[in-house]
Enzyme design. Structure first.
Site, PDB file in Angstrom:
ATOM      1  N   SER A   1      -8.185  44.853  96.998  1.00 46.90           N
ATOM      2  CA  SER A   1      -7.443  45.637  97.985  1.00 46.90           C
ATOM      3  C   SER A   1      -7.799  47.099  97.779  1.00 46.90           C
ATOM      4  O   SER A   1      -7.936  47.543  96.638  1.00 46.90           O
ATOM      5  CB  SER A   1      -5.930  45.476  97.805  1.00 46.90           C
ATOM      6  OG  SER A   1      -5.490  44.248  98.316  1.00 46.90           O
TER       7      SER A   1
ATOM      8  N   GLU B   1      -8.358  62.233 108.818  1.00 45.14           N
ATOM      9  CA  GLU B   1      -8.043  61.688 110.145  1.00 45.14           C
ATOM     10  C   GLU B   1      -7.130  60.466 110.091  1.00 45.14           C
ATOM     11  O   GLU B   1      -6.828  59.894 111.126  1.00 45.14           O
ATOM     12  CB  GLU B   1      -9.350  61.345 110.866  1.00 45.14           C
ATOM     13  CG  GLU B   1     -10.295  62.518 111.065  1.00 45.14           C
ATOM     14  CD  GLU B   1     -11.124  62.878 109.814  1.00 45.14           C
ATOM     15  OE1 GLU B   1     -11.041  62.128 108.823  1.00 45.14           O
ATOM     16  OE2 GLU B   1     -11.828  63.896 109.858  1.00 45.14           O
ATOM     17  N   SER B   2      -6.702  59.995 108.941  1.00 44.15           N
ATOM     18  CA  SER B   2      -5.725  58.910 108.693  1.00 44.15           C
ATOM     19  C   SER B   2      -6.201  57.982 107.568  1.00 44.15           C
ATOM     20  O   SER B   2      -6.177  58.389 106.420  1.00 44.15           O
ATOM     21  CB  SER B   2      -5.325  58.140 109.946  1.00 44.15           C
ATOM     22  OG  SER B   2      -4.493  58.954 110.764  1.00 44.15           O
TER      23      SER B   2
ATOM     24  N   HIS C   1      -8.396  44.314 102.591  1.00 40.76           N
ATOM     25  CA  HIS C   1      -7.907  43.274 101.675  1.00 40.76           C
ATOM     26  C   HIS C   1      -8.864  42.109 101.813  1.00 40.76           C
ATOM     27  O   HIS C   1      -9.135  41.678 102.948  1.00 40.76           O
ATOM     28  CB  HIS C   1      -6.481  42.843 102.028  1.00 40.76           C
ATOM     29  CG  HIS C   1      -5.526  43.986 102.067  1.00 40.76           C
ATOM     30  ND1 HIS C   1      -5.024  44.566 100.922  1.00 40.76           N
ATOM     31  CD2 HIS C   1      -5.027  44.696 103.095  1.00 40.76           C
ATOM     32  CE1 HIS C   1      -4.243  45.575 101.249  1.00 40.76           C
ATOM     33  NE2 HIS C   1      -4.224  45.683 102.564  1.00 40.76           N
TER      34      HIS C   1
ATOM     35  N   CYS D   1      -7.245  59.766 113.767  1.00 47.77           N
ATOM     36  CA  CYS D   1      -6.588  60.682 114.695  1.00 47.77           C
ATOM     37  C   CYS D   1      -7.585  61.718 115.164  1.00 47.77           C
ATOM     38  O   CYS D   1      -8.533  62.028 114.450  1.00 47.77           O
ATOM     39  CB  CYS D   1      -5.414  61.369 114.013  1.00 47.77           C
ATOM     40  SG  CYS D   1      -4.136  60.194 113.571  1.00 47.77           S
TER      41      CYS D   1
END
Lengths: 124, 124
Positions: B55, B62-63, B68, B83
């Site tokens: 994971s 930008e985010s 996973h 974003c």
């Protein structure tokens, strides 16, 4: 079809802007949300933006929680992704919404990892 | 309605199981995917599960990108959330799918942060 995981995408509006800009508090809320839902916390990474905004993630054994905040808009984009039947992602999501003193939340649950046959993954 | 961000939820099937279980390589693929798409990497956190599975998250300005993996199923759940207009999340998503030697991907784009009025957030 059987799904491996449940993923909540939450649009959380009208939050307390002071909380949204407090990286330490946001981290505390997300970690506590994971624990309250019964998840096992594995890794934590948060970043405070200048002049404002926080992004962060809590990796749990059951997948992850993420948050991105826009204090200037009173808005947070929150994701809670859990695998297995032991943890209910809505418990964590509702805890976060409450922690942000939000007045409004639009949230959707998406099934992740669809397989024709029932599967039992072994890593959670 | 104007949206702040674009979020791709990708179900990536029939990947190379050896790659899916290699934490260092998965981290390299995700970081390179972010950079190839023109994103700015801020934080990285990865976890290798026992007996298998990885994971991880890359927080970008930008985010975020998350992954996973279930090597035993040849499957990876990937999220790319960006974003602003500068980074195309599909560039990163396709890079990851290629890096995992995937034969099949089901991906959906979801708009995040919907507002009635055009908004200009200032933290990216």
């Amino acid at each position: 079809m059987k799904n491996l995981g449940r993923h909540i995408l939450a649009e959380i509006y009208d939050c307390d802007p002071t909380i949204l800009n407090n990286s330490g508090l946001i981290e505390e809320i997300l970690v506590k949300a994971a624990l309250e839902a019964g998840a096992e916390v594995r890794e934590v990474a948060f970043h405070k933006f200048s002049p404002q905004g926080v992004s962060g993630v809590v990796i749990i054994s059951e997948s992850h929680l993420t948050i991105h905040t826009w204090p200037e808009l009173g808005y947070a984009a929150v994701d809670v992704f859990t695998c297995g039947d032991r943890v209910n992602p809505w418990d964590a999501c509702n805890y976060i919404s409450k922690g942000l003193c939000a007045k409004h939340m639009d949230a959707t649950e998406v099934k992740r990892g669809l397989f024709d046959m029932p599967v039992k993954a072994i890593n959670f």
